[in-house]
Design a protein around this motif. Structure first.
Motif, PDB file in Angstrom:
ATOM      1  N   LYS A 128      77.555 -12.043   3.065  1.00  0.00           N
ATOM      2  CA  LYS A 128      76.858 -12.158   4.342  1.00  0.00           C
ATOM      3  C   LYS A 128      75.442 -11.602   4.260  1.00  0.00           C
ATOM      4  O   LYS A 128      74.545 -12.029   4.998  1.00  0.00           O
ATOM      5  CB  LYS A 128      77.636 -11.407   5.432  1.00  0.00           C
ATOM      6  N   ASP A 129      75.268 -10.643   3.354  1.00  0.00           N
ATOM      7  CA  ASP A 129      73.955  -9.999   3.256  1.00  0.00           C
ATOM      8  C   ASP A 129      73.880  -9.263   1.920  1.00  0.00           C
ATOM      9  O   ASP A 129      74.904  -8.852   1.366  1.00  0.00           O
ATOM     10  CB  ASP A 129      73.782  -8.999   4.413  1.00  0.00           C
ATOM     11  N   THR A 135      80.110  -8.384   2.514  1.00  0.00           N
ATOM     12  CA  THR A 135      80.927  -9.530   2.909  1.00  0.00           C
ATOM     13  C   THR A 135      81.535  -9.197   4.260  1.00  0.00           C
ATOM     14  O   THR A 135      81.203  -8.168   4.872  1.00  0.00           O
ATOM     15  CB  THR A 135      82.039  -9.774   1.882  1.00  0.00           C
ATOM     16  N   ASP A 136      82.432 -10.035   4.743  1.00  0.00           N
ATOM     17  CA  ASP A 136      83.073  -9.704   6.011  1.00  0.00           C
ATOM     18  C   ASP A 136      84.133  -8.612   5.858  1.00  0.00           C
ATOM     19  O   ASP A 136      84.573  -8.034   6.854  1.00  0.00           O
ATOM     20  CB  ASP A 136      83.702 -10.946   6.654  1.00  0.00           C
TER      21      ASP A 136
END
Length: 827
Positions: free
Chosen positions: A704-705, A722-723
């Motif tokens: 995600k980043d 991540t999530d």
């Protein structure tokens, strides 16, 4: 006057019994003691006199609390007397205290018959003239066994000794007289205590225990889960119960103290989180059915919006409101070191609750039903008095008086101390895994501490004498005999009369600290010697992770086996006991010799970081994959140096997580709890580890980043998210004239959700063949990796450190570590 006799079908010659005639029953010895006023009597850790010289009892022990065993031998009835197996005895001695003398009857708790160890039976009886103690062997009896010590159902099988004419065996009984029961117990201990007990690794045990705490810490909620499995990830009963607030309060005090002593900032952070946890309004109750002030819930449950509290069986671990007092007392100890106005207000409200629930005789009830859909115990626990809970309430009130100078607290505490002041101690308790009306000694630990608190506050010698009196009572709950396969001597088991045999590492660690405090105040080396030998025995049961469980159970064929889970509260008490044997080193850090700093080069897209020396790339790190992709002079394969999680990112895991999120809550926990119904049928057994090694490389997970921050020109901070996970590390490199050193310190991996399925974590996975290894050092072609490790995984394709048991990978855990790569100078 004492008379002795043996049965008609045995003879005794030169200390050996010989069977004269085959039969179902053999009376080995009956001791008849002329009656006089009996003040006190007990068989060590097995039976205590309550006005009736008989083994008959009125214990209430409903399922599932009756399941806490691996071996039971049911009572036999002979000529109307209850005969109980000596498998239940701890200190093998029967003591009868009369007005002016004390009789001590020592006996063998186990005999060897036909090369097999057998536990005789004992019975007690009285008539108008005598007290009678008799020892028996039955040719046939039943034994009940279970594989798993917690829950499940046992199986009965008949044991046939086949004793016949001419068979022989030894059984010894010795009778001595003392002035009183305490002199008797002290002599027995002194005759068995080793002269010296060396303790050399307490600091290592402490820090391994601290490492084990990461396995239970949920960073998202700021709490410590109580029951991590010992050999795999995850927790027992995590769907229905999460943490215990009384132990969170204990940890808050310990961690704050240890931070002050050691400078270890992990303790500071844990203390901060626990302080906020205990101020959470969802974890205490104001609208009470009985009493004034507040009542903390004794357990927490993970709901959709975080933690919420509930009352487990209406009671807490030191009784209830004794469990409230455990919280209040430890918060007060914290407030002696740190100021917090909000916490102080809550504690004052808690002390008000304790004041308002005291019984007229000075005691406190085992439990008070405040709320709940169901009452899981059939008894009305508020009608029963608790010894341990009363002691905990006294401790909280005495400290409250010392801090706030409120005379009501002192008056109530003195009344409670009067209730506990007994010449001949017997403790009753409402702990979850013992029966009502059952004698135990766990409460006595709190009683000793309460009297020592009173002695230190007021200087009254009678309080010190009471503490010593209860301390001698606890000694009778120590095992002082081994069998061939069960090495039990100097292990403590204070829980109950009914569910032995068992060893209790948690309570043993707890009483080590109590005995040392007694030694500090009396100067009597006797207590220090027992504390040291008890600590030595506790350390036998530390898991390879550094944690401790609360129960060690005998197995008929395999010696002694621990429960398959660790208990966080047991690990913390082990750490506290360990602090008696070493001094903290303030701010200890391993020093690293540094030299010429390596150049940092970050790519424009922030995906690549290279450490460079004279335009030569020494190491390259891929930020998005969170992976070292190349090391100069080394032939890394496609694994590089990376991370593998199996398998929180699977579709099946994500479905289960969503279902659990929907169900979590006050009522949903009962639905989720159905998934653990197998434990009630088969017993609590650890999940099986996968035989085949499976890996799932983190580099393949969608991010995600990710990003890079350069600090001070010599250190770069990298992170990706991540999530389910967030990873972060700081990287620094230097050349010392001989080798290049690339340091990753710290490495932090955060678990961002709950209910992850994560059964194997390998980090780092090194795509190179291992050449050699030693403590903290792995040698490969072209480089050396320096890192603490316990378990290695070695395959044809890679070498990896197994981090599965290094932290909590399933419920909001955090991993903190570091490693360094050393590369020989380029040629």
């Amino acid at each position: 006057m004492i008379a002795e006799r043996i049965g008609n079908n045995v003879e005794l010659k030169n200390g050996r019994y010989r069977i004269l005639k085959r039969g179902d029953h053999f009376l080995l010895k009956e001791i008849l003691i002329k009656k006089e006023e009996l003040k006190y009597a007990f068989i060590g850790g097995m039976w205590y006199y309550r006005g009736r010289f008989s083994l008959e009892s009125d214990i209430s022990l409903p399922y599932p609390f009756s399941t806490y065993y691996t071996i039971k031998i049911p009572d036999k009835i002979h000529q109307g007397r209850v005969c109980r197996s000596l498998i239940y005895v701890k200190m093998p001695v029967a003591v009868l205290q009369f007005r002016d003398r004390c009789l001590c009857i020592e006996f063998d708790p186990v005999v060897k018959i036909k090369d097999k160890e057998v536990f005789p039976f004992v019975s007690l009886d009285e008539n108008e003239e005598h007290f009678m103690i008799s020892f028996h062997i039955f040719n046939e009896f039943f034994i009940k066994t279970k594989r798993n010590a917690w829950l499940g159902f046992g199986k009965n099988r008949k044991i046939c000794l086949n004793l016949k004419e001419g068979d022989e065996f030894k059984f010894n009984v010795r009778i001595r007289e003392f002035s009183d029961w305490r002199a008797c117990i002290k002599r027995i201990f002194l005759e068995r205590l080793p002269e010296k007990v060396s303790v050399d690794d307490a600091e290592k045990i402490f820090y391994r225990g601290k490492r084990a705490l990461w396995r239970s810490f949920d960073e998202l909620t700021g709490t410590f889960l109580q029951l991590p499995w010992s050999g795999t990830t995850g927790f027992v009963f995590v769907n229905s119960s999460y943490s215990l607030l009384s132990f969170e309060a204990v940890r808050l005090y310990y961690f704050t103290k240890w931070y002050r002593d050691s400078g270890d900032r992990d303790f500071l952070e844990w203390s901060r989180r626990l302080k906020e946890l205990l101020k959470n309004p969802k974890l205490y109750k104001r609208e009470l059915k009985k009493g004034e002030g507040i009542a903390w819930y004794n357990m927490t449950n993970l709901g959709r919006k975080g933690l919420e509290g509930f009352f487990y069986l209406d009671c807490g671990y030191s009784g209830y409101p004794g469990g409230q007092a455990t919280v209040a007392f430890n918060l007060l100890r914290y407030l002696e070191m740190e100021e917090d106005a909000d916490l102080e207000t809550l504690v004052k409200d808690s002390l008000r609750y304790i004041l308002s629930t005291q019984n007229a005789n000075g005691s406190w009830p085992m439990a008070i039903h405040q709320e709940g859909m169901l009452r899981f115990r059939p008894e009305k626990l508020e009608k029963y008095e608790t010894t341990g809970g009363t002691a905990e309430c006294i401790r909280a009130l005495l400290l409250g008086y010392r801090m706030f100078n409120d005379e009501r607290f002192l008056k109530s505490a003195l009344k409670g101390l009067g209730y506990l002041s007994r010449e001949y101690p017997i403790c009753y308790h409402g702990l979850r895994d013992i029966g009502i009306n059952e004698v135990e000694a766990f409460s006595a630990i709190s009683v000793i501490e309460a009297f020592l608190d009173a002695y230190e506050l007021m200087g009254d010698e009678s309080y010190l004498e009471n503490a010593i009196n209860y301390a001698f009572y606890t000694l009778t709950w120590f095992y002082l005999c081994d069998t061939e396969s069960w090495k039990m001597s100097f292990n403590f088991h204070p829980i109950s009369e009914s569910i032995t045999p068992r060893l209790s590492p948690y309570e043993s660690a707890l009483i080590v600290s109590t005995y040392f405090r007694l030694y500090d105040l009396t100067g009597d080396e006797f207590w220090s010697r027992i504390a040291r030998v008890c600590y030595r025995e506790v350390t036998r049961w530390i898991s390879k992770n550094g944690g401790l469980c609360e129960g060690i159970f005998p197995d008929l064929s395999d010696g002694l086996r621990p429960l398959p889970m660790e208990q966080t509260f047991a690990t913390v008490e082990l750490m506290n006991a360990s602090t008696r044997f070493f001094n903290f080193s303030q701010g200890f850090q391993r020093s690293l010799e540094e030299g010429e700093e390596l150049e940092l080069r970050v790519s424009d897209d922030k995906k690549r970081v290279a450490l460079v020396y004279k335009d030569k790339e020494i190491l390259v790190f891929d930020v998005e994959k969170f992976k070292i992709v190349s090391v100069c002079n080394a032939n890394l394969n496609s694994y590089g140096i990376s991370i593998s999680f199996f398998d929180p990112y699977s579709t099946w895991n994500r479905i289960k997580m969503k279902i659990k999120k929907l169900l979590r809550g006050r009522y949903g926990k009962f639905i989720l709890g159905l998934g653990e119904i197998g434990h009630f049928i088969k017993g609590v057994e650890e999940p099986k580890n996968r035989k085949r090694l499976k890996i799932k490389m983190f580099e393949n997970v969608r991010k995600k980043d990710f990003g890079v921050e350069v600090e001070n020109g010599s250190t770069v901070k990298v992170f990706c998210r991540t999530d389910l996970h967030r990873m972060e590390s700081k990287i620094k490199g230097w050349f010392d004239g001989k080798s290049f050193h690339i340091l990753f310190d710290p490495i932090i991996i955060e678990v961002l959700d709950h209910d992850l399925y994560c059964t194997k974590v390998l980090f780092p996975v090194i795509g190179s063949k291992l050449r050699s290894s030693e403590e903290g050092k792995l040698v490969f072609d072209g480089f050396v990796l320096h890192m603490d490790f316990d378990d290695l995984v070695i395959t044809e394709d890679f070498t990896a450190i197994d981090q599965t048991l290094s932290t909590n990978w399933t419920h909001g855990g955090v991993y903190k570590g570091r490693f360094m790569i050393e590369i020989p100078q380029l040629k």
